[in-house]
Motif scaffolding. Structure first.
Motif, PDB file in Angstrom:
ATOM      1  N   LYS A  41      42.883  40.390  56.824  1.00 23.81           N
ATOM      2  CA  LYS A  41      42.304  39.414  55.898  1.00 23.81           C
ATOM      3  C   LYS A  41      40.840  39.158  56.260  1.00 23.81           C
ATOM      4  CE  LYS A  41      42.799  34.728  54.113  1.00 23.81           C
ATOM      5  NZ  LYS A  41      43.603  33.495  54.116  1.00 23.81           N
ATOM      6  N   ASP A  73      42.483  40.472  40.381  1.00 22.77           N
ATOM      7  CA  ASP A  73      43.511  40.233  41.383  1.00 22.77           C
ATOM      8  C   ASP A  73      44.672  39.548  40.675  1.00 22.77           C
ATOM      9  OD1 ASP A  73      43.907  40.109  44.539  1.00 22.77           O
ATOM     10  OD2 ASP A  73      44.728  38.260  43.696  1.00 22.77           O
ATOM     11  N   PRO A  74      45.890  39.793  41.106  1.00 20.35           N
ATOM     12  CA  PRO A  74      47.012  39.103  40.458  1.00 20.35           C
ATOM     13  C   PRO A  74      46.872  37.585  40.454  1.00 20.35           C
ATOM     14  CG  PRO A  74      47.844  40.958  41.705  1.00 20.35           C
ATOM     15  CD  PRO A  74      46.372  40.840  42.032  1.00 20.35           C
ATOM     16  N   ASP A  75      46.351  36.989  41.569  1.00 23.87           N
ATOM     17  CA  ASP A  75      46.246  35.522  41.586  1.00 23.87           C
ATOM     18  C   ASP A  75      45.054  34.974  42.387  1.00 23.87           C
ATOM     19  OD1 ASP A  75      47.007  35.882  44.238  1.00 23.87           O
ATOM     20  OD2 ASP A  75      49.013  35.064  43.943  1.00 23.87           O
ATOM     21  N   THR A 116      49.179  45.741  40.567  1.00 28.37           N
ATOM     22  CA  THR A 116      49.245  45.040  41.848  1.00 28.37           C
ATOM     23  C   THR A 116      48.052  45.321  42.757  1.00 28.37           C
ATOM     24  OG1 THR A 116      50.547  46.851  42.766  1.00 28.37           O
ATOM     25  CG2 THR A 116      51.770  44.971  41.861  1.00 28.37           C
ATOM     26  N   ASP A 117      47.070  46.048  42.268  1.00 22.84           N
ATOM     27  CA  ASP A 117      45.899  46.273  43.107  1.00 22.84           C
ATOM     28  C   ASP A 117      44.951  45.088  42.967  1.00 22.84           C
ATOM     29  OD1 ASP A 117      45.378  47.029  40.443  1.00 22.84           O
ATOM     30  OD2 ASP A 117      43.771  48.372  41.038  1.00 22.84           O
ATOM     31  N   SER A 118      43.824  45.150  43.627  1.00 23.91           N
ATOM     32  CA  SER A 118      42.895  44.041  43.678  1.00 23.91           C
ATOM     33  C   SER A 118      41.525  44.619  43.986  1.00 23.91           C
ATOM     34  CB  SER A 118      43.342  43.096  44.798  1.00 23.91           C
ATOM     35  OG  SER A 118      42.415  42.082  45.018  1.00 23.91           O
ATOM     36  N   ARG A 130      41.707  46.385  47.527  1.00 29.23           N
ATOM     37  CA  ARG A 130      42.957  46.437  48.271  1.00 29.23           C
ATOM     38  C   ARG A 130      43.908  47.262  47.418  1.00 29.23           C
ATOM     39  NH1 ARG A 130      45.418  41.189  49.125  1.00 29.23           N
ATOM     40  NH2 ARG A 130      44.360  40.602  47.225  1.00 29.23           N
ATOM     41  N   HIS A 138      47.127  47.268  47.343  1.00 29.18           N
ATOM     42  CA  HIS A 138      48.216  46.450  46.819  1.00 29.18           C
ATOM     43  C   HIS A 138      47.924  45.006  47.202  1.00 29.18           C
ATOM     44  CE1 HIS A 138      52.168  44.783  46.035  1.00 29.18           C
ATOM     45  NE2 HIS A 138      52.495  45.914  45.424  1.00 29.18           N
ATOM     46  N   ALA A 139      48.025  44.100  46.250  1.00 30.72           N
ATOM     47  CA  ALA A 139      47.645  42.705  46.481  1.00 30.72           C
ATOM     48  C   ALA A 139      48.505  42.005  47.527  1.00 30.72           C
ATOM     49  CB  ALA A 139      47.679  41.930  45.165  1.00 30.72           C
ATOM     50  N   ASP A 140      49.667  42.549  47.856  1.00 26.38           N
ATOM     51  CA  ASP A 140      50.515  41.945  48.877  1.00 26.38           C
ATOM     52  C   ASP A 140      50.129  42.355  50.296  1.00 26.38           C
ATOM     53  OD1 ASP A 140      51.970  40.655  46.923  1.00 26.38           O
ATOM     54  OD2 ASP A 140      53.602  42.125  46.920  1.00 26.38           O
ATOM     55  N   HIS A 141      49.156  43.252  50.437  1.00 24.11           N
ATOM     56  CA  HIS A 141      48.757  43.774  51.739  1.00 24.11           C
ATOM     57  C   HIS A 141      47.242  43.754  51.848  1.00 24.11           C
ATOM     58  CE1 HIS A 141      52.901  45.095  52.035  1.00 24.11           C
ATOM     59  NE2 HIS A 141      52.762  45.665  50.859  1.00 24.11           N
TER      60      HIS A 141
END
Length: 158
Positions: free
Chosen positions: A11, A33-35, A101-103, A115, A117-120
């Motif tokens: 991060k 970004d998703p959020d 799900t990318d960012s 990124r 995948h937005a979860d990583h």
């Protein structure tokens, strides 16, 4: 300057490269970004960078699937939207795009922080690599056209 591609996995590294990308922007920033939960859009440091960019006449376009976290946790960013509404456009993605799900953040079609995948946090930053931004820039146009105004409608009335 010569093209630089820098992988990252944390991060802190992501936020450092994002700050660099925003700092280097002169005319256009596009962000997806998703959020935007980990982007720290409401921090005083990010606020200062974005305000400097917008005061200089830059234009910011943002798309998210869900803006509730930003609405709840980033009052500085909501003030920025209000103060620079003529230079900031925010949208909410359509239901058909919710599987993305990318960012990424693209500055002047030259620099990108993405990124995978937005979860990583795993991703890469590329500076002075316009060819590296092209795929994401094209995707952003598609996302933008299939999105609707009003990302932060509950808080700003957009």
């Amino acid at each position: 300057m010569e093209r630089q591609s820098i992988p990252f996995t944390t991060k802190a590294e992501f936020l450092q490269h994002l700050s660099s990308c925003i700092t280097r922007a002169e005319h256009k920033l596009t962000m997806f970004d998703p959020d935007f939960a980990i982007w720290e859009l409401g921090s005083s440091a990010t606020d200062a960078l974005l305000r400097h960019f917008l005061r200089a006449g830059g234009h910011l376009q943002l798309v998210a699937h869900d803006g509730h976290g930003v609405e709840r946790d980033a009052p500085r960013f909501l003030r920025l939207i209000k103060d620079y509404g003529h230079l900031v456009e925010v949208r909410r993605s359509s239901q058909q795009l919710r599987q993305l799900t990318d960012s990424f953040c693209i500055a002047d079609d030259r620099d990108i922080v993405r990124r995978f995948h937005a979860d990583h946090f795993r991703g890469e930053a590329v500076f002075d690599g316009p060819e590296d931004t092209q795929t994401s820039a094209d995707r952003f146009i598609t996302i933008w056209l299939e999105s609707t105004p009003g990302l932060f409608a509950n808080s700003t009335g957009l």
